[in-house]
Design a protein around this motif. Structure first.
Motif, PDB file in Angstrom:
ATOM      1  N   THR A   1       0.843  -1.184   0.000  1.00  0.00           N
ATOM      2  CA  THR A   1       0.000   0.000   0.000  1.00  0.00           C
ATOM      3  C   THR A   1       0.887   1.246   0.000  1.00  0.00           C
ATOM      4  OG1 THR A   1      -0.130   0.122   2.410  1.00  0.00           O
ATOM      5  CG2 THR A   1      -1.824  -1.172   1.290  1.00  0.00           C
TER       6      THR A   1
ATOM      7  N   THR B   1      -0.281   4.183   1.001  1.00  0.00           N
ATOM      8  CA  THR B   1      -0.743   5.054   2.069  1.00  0.00           C
ATOM      9  C   THR B   1      -0.074   4.739   3.402  1.00  0.00           C
ATOM     10  OG1 THR B   1      -2.581   3.570   2.533  1.00  0.00           O
ATOM     11  CG2 THR B   1      -2.995   5.340   0.963  1.00  0.00           C
TER      12      THR B   1
ATOM     13  N   PRO C   1      -4.220  -2.756   4.022  1.00  0.00           N
ATOM     14  CA  PRO C   1      -5.206  -2.838   2.934  1.00  0.00           C
ATOM     15  C   PRO C   1      -6.626  -2.935   3.474  1.00  0.00           C
ATOM     16  CG  PRO C   1      -3.388  -4.376   2.557  1.00  0.00           C
ATOM     17  CD  PRO C   1      -3.230  -3.838   3.964  1.00  0.00           C
ATOM     18  N   ASP C   2      -7.575  -2.394   2.705  1.00  0.00           N
ATOM     19  CA  ASP C   2      -8.967  -2.435   3.144  1.00  0.00           C
ATOM     20  C   ASP C   2      -9.701  -3.631   2.537  1.00  0.00           C
ATOM     21  OD1 ASP C   2      -8.934  -1.629   0.595  1.00  0.00           O
ATOM     22  OD2 ASP C   2     -10.232   0.117   0.860  1.00  0.00           O
TER      23      ASP C   2
END
Ligand SMILES: [Zn+2]
Length: 68
Positions: free
Chosen positions: A52, A54, A58-59
């Motif tokens: 990721t 960000t 992870p979502d």
């Protein structure tokens, strides 16, 4: 009789809730895997890996079927 039905209902709910909690991925950051693609995460539940940008887990979940 009502008490017995209530106990059975509570037991079923506990089983369903615990099963759901163990089904989802539990992402763990691993700095050793960080690279140009971003932060490296590995799932402690199913072993899936993901990057990721960000820096957050992870979502999505590899163990949970995507039903979108
Ligand atoms: Zn997983």
């Amino acid at each position: 009789m009502i008490v017995i039905v209530g106990l059975i209902l509570a037991f079923v709910l506990i089983v369903l809730f615990s099963d759901r909690s163990t089904r989802y991925c539990r992402w763990r950051a691993d700095r050793r895997g960080d690279g140009p693609s971003g932060r490296y995460f590995r799932c402690a539940a199913c072993g899936a890996t993901a990057f990721t940008v960000t820096g957050k887990p992870p979502d999505w979940c590899a163990a949970r079927p995507t039903s979108k």
